[in-house]
Design an enzyme around this catalytic site. Sequence first.
Site: not given
Ligand code: NAD
Length: 365
Positions: A135, A220
């Site tokens: 999401k 949420y």
């Molecule tokens: P994060 O920044 O920790 O990870 C993002 C990943 O994408 C990294 O591995 C990064 O290298 C990669 N990436 C590839 N292209 C990129 C770019 N152009 N810029 C930045 N990163 C890039 O983020 P996250 O917290 O893991 O979030 C990822 C997804 O998960 C999002 O859509 C977020 O909304 C969702 N999320 C959901 C929950 C949940 O509880 N369901 C919690 C956190 C995040």
Amino acid sequence: MKFPTHPSRRRFLSQVTAGAALATRSAVADHHGGGKKLGFALVGLGSLATNQIAPGLLKSKHCKLAGIVTGTPTKEKVWAEKYGIPEKSIYNYENFDSIKDNPDIDVVYIVLPNSMHKEFTIRGAQAGKHVLCEKPMANSAVDCEAMIAACKKANRKLAIGYRCHFEPHHQEIMRLAREKTFGEMKMIEAGFGFRLGNPNQWRLKADLAGGGALMDVGIYALQACRYLTGEEPSLISAIETKTDFEKFKEVDETIVWTMTFPSGVIANCSTTYNFNGVKHCKASCSDGWFELDPAYGYDGITGMTSKGELKLESGDQFAAEMDDFAKCITENKESRVSGEEGLKDLIAVEAIYKSIRTGTPVRLG
Ligand code: NAD
């Protein structure tokens, strides 16, 4: 940021629902019975994939971590060694499409910045894989529609990472709402926010995030209102306040919004990237109330009702979410957190942004 409107969205949703039945029938052919665990490939190895989803896969009954897709070569060896992933199941964003030839991967789980969800969902489905996408589903409702259409065309299942649907406290408040245990629902108060740190992250960039606090965590609260009422909002009114114009120059900082539902329930919601403490969901009904606070964490969710505390065991939400999707695939059922659910949230999100932009309430439906 611009969110295009789409007059034929309702017709699209009904066509998709009809198409889903067809997809479901023919997907019987790929039945993974006999206790075989479905192979998941994680697309994006950031914080959520590393700290929640991969550990969740270790606890899962019906899924296993079978592959990774990353743009960071240094992560390949670390993950391969930690999770025993063979070299043939390690991909980057360029050669991702060749995952179609890998029979060990049944599902791709998209855990990338929001703007990349659309591309990788579509490429995953075209490679013949079922897709679980984090999401918010995408940066716009139009993108959600493209993702749904691509999965339907490829005859693959699509679900969105709305983990709360698999959490016992949320399941219990859904039941209390559905069975009207406390009478007719009158009002919902829901909010989720936190103080966002690092000012250089993708969450503050409009092209990658699609929006700010609302897209990330306000969703949420929006979801909770929709699953407690079982209805779509008919009228939305929103305002935004900004206190840090530099940090939040591209995305929203703090939003409060109200939603009126066809049954007459009114919801009062909030989201922020500027402070902690907004983390609740409360339904006031004709004969009592129920609430969760904190409501949306990975653990520690606490519930109370006008008759006393909700005493429930919590498990791993990600393991439960992935196991449910695996069952949807093997038993040929649509997910309760389908792409259509993600689309409906984005329709409301767009209405919230439109109300902020125009300074007037937005009527839906
Ligand atoms: P994060 O920044 O920790 O990870 C993002 C990943 O994408 C990294 O591995 C990064 O290298 C990669 N990436 C590839 N292209 C990129 C770019 N152009 N810029 C930045 N990163 C890039 O983020 P996250 O917290 O893991 O979030 C990822 C997804 O998960 C999002 O859509 C977020 O909304 C969702 N999320 C959901 C929950 C949940 O509880 N369901 C919690 C956190 C995040």
